[in-house]
Design a protein around this motif. Structure first.
Motif, PDB file in Angstrom:
ATOM      1  N   LEU A  58       0.747  -1.309  -0.006  1.00 50.67           N
ATOM      2  CA  LEU A  58       0.131  -0.002  -0.018  1.00 50.67           C
ATOM      3  C   LEU A  58       0.742   1.256  -0.114  1.00 50.67           C
ATOM      4  O   LEU A  58       0.499   2.276  -0.695  1.00 50.67           O
ATOM      5  CB  LEU A  58      -0.849   0.114   1.146  1.00 50.67           C
ATOM      6  N   VAL A  59       2.006   1.192   0.695  1.00 52.55           N
ATOM      7  CA  VAL A  59       2.721   2.449   0.736  1.00 52.55           C
ATOM      8  C   VAL A  59       3.232   3.002  -0.409  1.00 52.55           C
ATOM      9  O   VAL A  59       3.164   4.184  -0.689  1.00 52.55           O
ATOM     10  CB  VAL A  59       3.867   2.141   1.695  1.00 52.55           C
ATOM     11  N   PRO A  60       3.800   2.105  -0.972  1.00 53.60           N
ATOM     12  CA  PRO A  60       4.148   2.653  -2.444  1.00 53.60           C
ATOM     13  C   PRO A  60       3.050   3.293  -3.307  1.00 53.60           C
ATOM     14  O   PRO A  60       3.296   4.281  -4.076  1.00 53.60           O
ATOM     15  CB  PRO A  60       4.767   1.364  -3.356  1.00 53.60           C
ATOM     16  N   ARG A  61       1.819   2.620  -3.102  1.00 52.76           N
ATOM     17  CA  ARG A  61       0.748   3.361  -3.808  1.00 52.76           C
ATOM     18  C   ARG A  61       0.350   4.625  -3.323  1.00 52.76           C
ATOM     19  O   ARG A  61       0.125   5.810  -4.122  1.00 52.76           O
ATOM     20  CB  ARG A  61      -0.630   2.462  -3.537  1.00 52.76           C
ATOM     21  N   VAL A  62       0.540   4.974  -2.020  1.00 52.78           N
ATOM     22  CA  VAL A  62       0.458   6.343  -1.428  1.00 52.78           C
ATOM     23  C   VAL A  62       1.453   7.248  -2.029  1.00 52.78           C
ATOM     24  O   VAL A  62       0.993   8.404  -2.167  1.00 52.78           O
ATOM     25  CB  VAL A  62       0.508   6.256   0.155  1.00 52.78           C
ATOM     26  N   LEU A  63       2.339   6.812  -2.386  1.00 52.00           N
ATOM     27  CA  LEU A  63       3.549   7.696  -2.487  1.00 52.00           C
ATOM     28  C   LEU A  63       4.007   7.867  -4.175  1.00 52.00           C
ATOM     29  O   LEU A  63       4.673   8.927  -4.214  1.00 52.00           O
ATOM     30  CB  LEU A  63       5.194   7.147  -1.742  1.00 52.00           C
ATOM     31  N   ALA A  64       3.247   7.324  -4.462  1.00 54.36           N
ATOM     32  CA  ALA A  64       3.425   7.122  -6.304  1.00 54.36           C
ATOM     33  C   ALA A  64       3.152   8.606  -6.974  1.00 54.36           C
ATOM     34  O   ALA A  64       4.015   8.819  -7.887  1.00 54.36           O
ATOM     35  CB  ALA A  64       2.333   5.931  -6.820  1.00 54.36           C
ATOM     36  N   GLY A  65       2.449   9.115  -6.419  1.00 53.67           N
ATOM     37  CA  GLY A  65       1.656  10.550  -7.219  1.00 53.67           C
ATOM     38  C   GLY A  65       2.647  11.888  -7.006  1.00 53.67           C
ATOM     39  O   GLY A  65       2.022  12.744  -7.351  1.00 53.67           O
ATOM     40  N   GLY A  66       3.789  11.599  -5.947  1.00 52.02           N
ATOM     41  CA  GLY A  66       4.488  12.879  -5.892  1.00 52.02           C
ATOM     42  C   GLY A  66       4.131  13.539  -4.480  1.00 52.02           C
ATOM     43  O   GLY A  66       3.198  12.878  -4.023  1.00 52.02           O
ATOM     44  N   ARG A  67       5.154  14.038  -3.788  1.00 54.43           N
ATOM     45  CA  ARG A  67       5.077  14.567  -2.557  1.00 54.43           C
ATOM     46  C   ARG A  67       3.835  15.655  -2.217  1.00 54.43           C
ATOM     47  O   ARG A  67       3.494  15.362  -1.156  1.00 54.43           O
ATOM     48  CB  ARG A  67       6.505  15.243  -2.265  1.00 54.43           C
ATOM     49  N   ASP A  68       3.396  16.015  -3.020  1.00 54.54           N
ATOM     50  CA  ASP A  68       2.367  17.134  -2.862  1.00 54.54           C
ATOM     51  C   ASP A  68       0.993  16.638  -2.525  1.00 54.54           C
ATOM     52  O   ASP A  68       0.050  17.171  -2.351  1.00 54.54           O
ATOM     53  CB  ASP A  68       2.380  18.094  -3.899  1.00 54.54           C
ATOM     54  N   GLU A  69       0.764  15.505  -3.218  1.00 55.68           N
ATOM     55  CA  GLU A  69      -0.298  14.740  -3.086  1.00 55.68           C
ATOM     56  C   GLU A  69      -0.713  13.700  -1.916  1.00 55.68           C
ATOM     57  O   GLU A  69      -1.546  12.739  -2.162  1.00 55.68           O
ATOM     58  CB  GLU A  69      -0.971  14.207  -4.537  1.00 55.68           C
TER      59      GLU A  69
END
Lengths: 199, 199
Positions: B74-85
């Motif tokens: 799950l964590v990579p999914r959370v981080l996938a879209g870039g730091r601001d999102e």
């Protein structure tokens, strides 16, 4: 408040019967719809006796959820310093209550609400009718948005209580009220008076 | 992972003995300090059997808290879209899990953590070592601030779960993931990457 039944005031069975009837009424019908008259009938006592033992409907309700603080006193304190500081002051006020000796009862209520649907309904009623409604009424907000704003505040405050007092997650568990007011206050402020990206 | 004891693989008593020893070890010593070897010894089995039944230490830990999702996925999914999102995506990811059928187990864990100190410690370990540590490690934050940032995120997410799934406070209980991501996402974002007024 004058007429008395034949029961002794302070009879613990009578008190308990009233509290049991009140809990059922508040959980089933909600705070607004539950009446002292119906609670008295369910408990088999005169309505005057309910007032004699417990005072107002608000006071009876607080007795059913074993909350030792009176939101009617706390809410003005939260709102005293002006609209722009209400978030930080709300966090400080909650922490002052929860960190005090009476906070034990509040933590017990939170625990109980999580394991018991009935207590959950009572806590929800307490939050909505005794705390949030009073706060949002004073802030002159768009009425269409206030339920969401109040519920968002509840998510943050309940989560703070969970992590600080129940799960005891560090460093939140031992952080100073200053640190928590400075970091979490702006969240509560935005939920109450800031722009909500959708509603 | 080759050597086997005389016990049948899949023996439910053996599995249960390992889980019981693992729960005690993780709750007492924490995830990092608990070792497969010590858990195996406490359960009276060979360490290879622990790996055979449960896989890695992370997988064993998830089995002890009955969490059916793998934060490592799950964590990579959370981080996938870039730091601001990351704030908004973290809220969406949590809601996707909790709203799904497996979310029932997560709600049960939350309930249990509130009424049971032992489960509370396991949940705390889970949050810190499996979820928050992974998220903050990827965000390139000041290491001195990351524990507070992670714990603040936990207050907001746990409070959201409490109000939406346990207390069922409206309108949060039936709000769309879009509404919650738009309103609560910025809070999580600020806790992770924004300025903290104190730390």
């Amino acid at each position: 408040m004058a007429r008395r039944t034949g029961r002794r005031p302070g009879n613990p069975d009578t008190r308990e019967a009233i509290l049991t009837a009140a809990r059922a009424a508040f959980a089933d019908r909600g705070f607004d719809a539950a009446s002292i008259r119906a609670i008295a009938t369910a408990a088999g006592v005169d309505p005057a006796l309910v007032h004699h033992y417990f005072g107002t409907k608000e006071e009876l309700f607080r007795a059913t959820v074993a909350i030792p603080v009176d939101p009617a006193e706390l809410v003005p304190r939260v709102l005293a310093g002006g609209r722009d500081e209400v978030g930080e002051r709300l966090v400080r006020t909650f922490l002052a209550v929860w960190d005090s000796p009476v906070g034990t009862a509040a933590v017990a209520l939170l625990r109980s609400a999580v394991s018991n649907q009935w207590t959950a309904r009572l806590l929800r009623e307490f939050l909505v009718t005794q705390v949030l409604r009073r706060v949002v009424e004073q802030l002159d907000l768009d009425p269409a948005e206030t339920p969401l704003r109040g519920a968002l505040v509840a998510t943050q405050i309940a989560g703070l209580a969970m992590m600080r007092y129940v799960i005891r997650l560090e460093p939140v568990a031992s952080a100073s009220p200053d640190t928590l007011a400075a970091t979490i206050g702006p969240t509560v402020q935005r939920y109450l008076t800031g722009p909500l990206d959708s509603a």
